[in-house]
Write a protein that holds these residues in place. Structure first.
Motif, PDB file in Angstrom:
ATOM      1  N   THR A  62      -2.479   0.756  -0.460  1.00 12.31           N
ATOM      2  CA  THR A  62      -1.556   1.176  -1.522  1.00 12.31           C
ATOM      3  C   THR A  62      -1.005  -0.003  -2.312  1.00 12.31           C
ATOM      4  N   SER A  67       0.221   1.975  -9.404  1.00 10.56           N
ATOM      5  CA  SER A  67       1.417   2.822  -9.369  1.00 10.56           C
ATOM      6  C   SER A  67       2.411   2.404  -8.285  1.00 10.56           C
ATOM      7  N   THR A  68       2.038   1.448  -7.438  1.00 11.67           N
ATOM      8  CA  THR A  68       2.923   1.004  -6.366  1.00 11.67           C
ATOM      9  C   THR A  68       4.107   0.239  -6.953  1.00 11.67           C
TER      10      THR A  68
END
Length: 153
Positions: A62, A67-68
């Motif tokens: 992730t 988008s983290t």
């Protein structure tokens, strides 16, 4: 020496929040860290090893996603401080100084979060993209955690 190792494991949590607890859990499970019979003995249970290992692997994936959120947003920063406290306290417990380990783990997590963000930003700018910087950070976190846990042993 234990204070330094607790500070360093805290810095690792600033880089990757779940890598340090995963390394602690593996170290306890393998018998490298003398945590049996202490408050931290749960770290050596196979379920704890499995949970932290999965969480660390998920974090590696992730972290690469656009988008983290930043590690400096309150939720991410808080998680790093909590994991730094846990990892530092476990290292401290192995050395007989749990509270000192907890405190230095927190300090390390703060330093690792802020310093890691700065270094990664500079590396990403130098490479012209973030992925190589992120992979270098992953490697530093993994190798650092392994070296720290093995040094306690």
């Amino acid at each position: 020496m234990i204070y330094l190792l607790a500070l360093l494991i805290g810095i690792v949590t600033g880089l990757r929040a779940m890598t340090a607890p995963a390394a602690i859990a593996w170290g306890a499970w393998l018998g490298w860290l003398p945590l049996a019979g202490t408050w931290a003995s749960f770290m050596g249970h196979w379920i704890t090893v499995a949970i932290f290992t999965v969480l660390a692997l998920v974090e590696f994936v992730t972290d690469q996603l656009p988008s983290t959120p930043s590690r400096k947003v309150p939720q991410q920063f808080s998680a790093r401080i909590v994991m730094g406290a846990l990892a530092g306290a476990a290292i401290g417990t192995a050395g007989g100084i749990m509270v000192g380990g907890l405190a230095t783990g927190i300090i390390g997590a703060i330093l690792g979060t802020l310093g890691g963000a700065e270094v990664r930003g500079r590396l990403a700018a130098a490479f012209g993209k973030d992925l190589p910087a992120a992979l270098i950070e992953d490697a530093v976190a993994i190798l650092g955690a392994l070296l720290i846990v093995s040094a306690v042993a």
